[in-house]
Design an enzyme around this catalytic site. Sequence first.
Site, short mmCIF file in Angstrom:
data_model
loop_
_atom_site.label_atom_id
_atom_site.label_comp_id
_atom_site.label_asym_id
_atom_site.label_seq_id
_atom_site.Cartn_x
_atom_site.Cartn_y
_atom_site.Cartn_z
N GLU A 1 0.34 -1.34 0.28
CA GLU A 1 -0.10 -0.51 0.07
C GLU A 1 1.22 1.08 0.03
O GLU A 1 1.04 1.82 1.54
CB GLU A 1 -1.21 0.07 1.39
CG GLU A 1 -2.08 0.90 1.53
CD GLU A 1 -2.58 1.13 2.41
OE1 GLU A 1 -3.92 1.65 1.93
OE2 GLU A 1 -2.24 0.65 3.10
N HIS B 1 -14.32 2.79 10.14
CA HIS B 1 -13.74 3.52 9.48
C HIS B 1 -14.47 4.41 8.81
O HIS B 1 -14.72 5.22 7.74
CB HIS B 1 -12.43 2.67 8.65
CG HIS B 1 -11.23 2.27 8.52
ND1 HIS B 1 -11.06 1.58 10.08
CD2 HIS B 1 -9.91 2.68 8.28
CE1 HIS B 1 -10.11 1.36 10.21
NE2 HIS B 1 -9.42 2.35 9.20
N ARG C 1 -20.25 18.65 -7.13
CA ARG C 1 -19.83 19.52 -8.50
C ARG C 1 -19.17 18.55 -8.69
O ARG C 1 -18.57 18.95 -10.16
CB ARG C 1 -19.66 20.52 -8.10
CG ARG C 1 -21.14 21.35 -8.03
CD ARG C 1 -21.02 22.55 -8.29
NE ARG C 1 -20.44 23.11 -7.16
CZ ARG C 1 -20.92 23.65 -5.88
NH1 ARG C 1 -22.30 24.12 -6.37
NH2 ARG C 1 -20.50 24.24 -4.70
N HIS D 1 -10.25 -0.15 0.23
CA HIS D 1 -10.86 0.99 1.38
C HIS D 1 -11.74 2.52 1.01
O HIS D 1 -11.32 3.16 1.40
CB HIS D 1 -10.11 0.86 2.72
CG HIS D 1 -8.50 2.04 2.62
ND1 HIS D 1 -8.64 3.25 2.38
CD2 HIS D 1 -7.49 1.55 3.40
CE1 HIS D 1 -7.36 3.44 2.51
NE2 HIS D 1 -7.12 2.15 2.64
N ASP E 1 -8.63 -4.23 7.45
CA ASP E 1 -7.80 -3.28 7.21
C ASP E 1 -7.17 -3.59 8.59
O ASP E 1 -6.52 -2.63 9.25
CB ASP E 1 -7.93 -1.54 7.22
CG ASP E 1 -7.04 -0.65 6.79
OD1 ASP E 1 -6.04 -1.22 6.07
OD2 ASP E 1 -7.10 0.08 7.29
N HIS F 1 -0.29 7.51 6.05
CA HIS F 1 0.73 6.94 5.82
C HIS F 1 2.28 8.29 6.17
O HIS F 1 2.10 9.59 5.49
CB HIS F 1 1.15 7.25 4.41
CG HIS F 1 0.61 5.52 3.89
ND1 HIS F 1 0.68 4.24 3.42
CD2 HIS F 1 -1.06 4.74 4.59
CE1 HIS F 1 -0.43 3.96 3.35
NE2 HIS F 1 -1.74 4.29 4.22
N ASN G 1 -12.59 6.18 2.69
CA ASN G 1 -10.79 6.50 3.03
C ASN G 1 -9.64 6.52 2.80
O ASN G 1 -9.39 6.12 1.05
CB ASN G 1 -10.58 5.52 4.02
CG ASN G 1 -12.08 4.71 5.15
OD1 ASN G 1 -12.77 3.56 4.99
ND2 ASN G 1 -12.56 5.99 5.64
N ALA G 2 -9.13 7.50 2.57
CA ALA G 2 -8.46 8.23 2.33
C ALA G 2 -7.86 8.45 0.46
O ALA G 2 -7.88 8.53 -0.48
CB ALA G 2 -7.22 7.92 2.72
#
Length: 368
Positions: free
Chosen positions: A127, A247, A223, A212, A269, A139, A215-216
């Site tokens: 990842e 999450h 729009r 995921h 995860d 991260h 998430n992130a």
Amino acid sequence: MNKLALIGGKIYTGDAIFEQKALLISEGKIDGIVHDHEIPSDYGSYPVNGANICAGLIDLQLYGDGSDLYSAERSVASLERITEGLVRKGTTSFMMTLATNTISVFKEAIRVAEGFQHDAFLGLHLEGPFLNPKKRGAHPADLIIEPTKENIDDLLVGNQVVKMMTIAPERIADDVLQHLQGYNLLLSAGHSDATFEEGTRGYDLGIPTSTHLFNAMSPLHHREVGLVGAIFNHSTARASIIVDGHHVSFEAVKIAKRQMGDRLFMITDAVAACDKDIYHHVLNNGYYALPDGTISGAAISLLEGVKNAVQKVDIPLDEAIRMATLYPANLLERADIGNLNKGSMANVIVFNDNFKLQQVIFKGELKF
């Protein structure tokens, strides 16, 4: 016992549901489903007393188990403990995941994993490090690097064990993506700030799945629908989702399921408590977080995810099982796991209606 007949349960094959029948297991493989009176005389009967029977679960994204976080341990002994712990929880196939780290740590983790052989171990899922710092989550920003052909080769040349990688599609040029695809990895779009167009382009160019969901990643706005909108609207894009209630809210899982159907599958995860190396995971009321409070990983098993999908999201049990078995197996193009078809590997779990795990069978052998 080489030949086993599971009797008295509700059998979920992946495609069908059978009651008042027996699941036959022989020489580590599924041998068929028959009426009780058709069980061959050389099979030993194993009553499950009305419990549910399905294929062993498949988790394509987890980082450790128990007290072992693989990125911090990086040893065969750690992989052995993680594997044993996961199998005993019903996860009979898994992708060992490493979050963004130094290239030297990645390489050491790859080298160690190449010396580990187990039929539950599907390989490594990296990842990172080719993510978007704007959506880095837990991260470290300073360890995220540009996806160039040189950086890709430096990380992957000669590798035999990395099987999956999460990348930010908007950060990778078309020719570099084609170069990365030459390593035959299962690519997943994630930790991404892609626009709808950039995300769609990535899926059009052959990225099959996403990491995921919600998430992130760039959210769905009315729009600019972002990567979430690209996933929802693309006919082939699949996505994993964490069903722990932390999450992603259970309401969001319900919305995603309605949009995506069989394109949505489950991961945990899951991480482990860790106070060394660069990821310090602290248990925080049902999930793991970094010391600064950033959510950094889940604290559930995949069977608990299935339970949540049924009890909190109102997904029927057979479909929740498919989200943790058949759908990830299909993504891997593996017909021998994730189902109870004749000839498939005899990875089987037995659990009651309260989702209490009663038995795990791995390659035809009773684990407990």
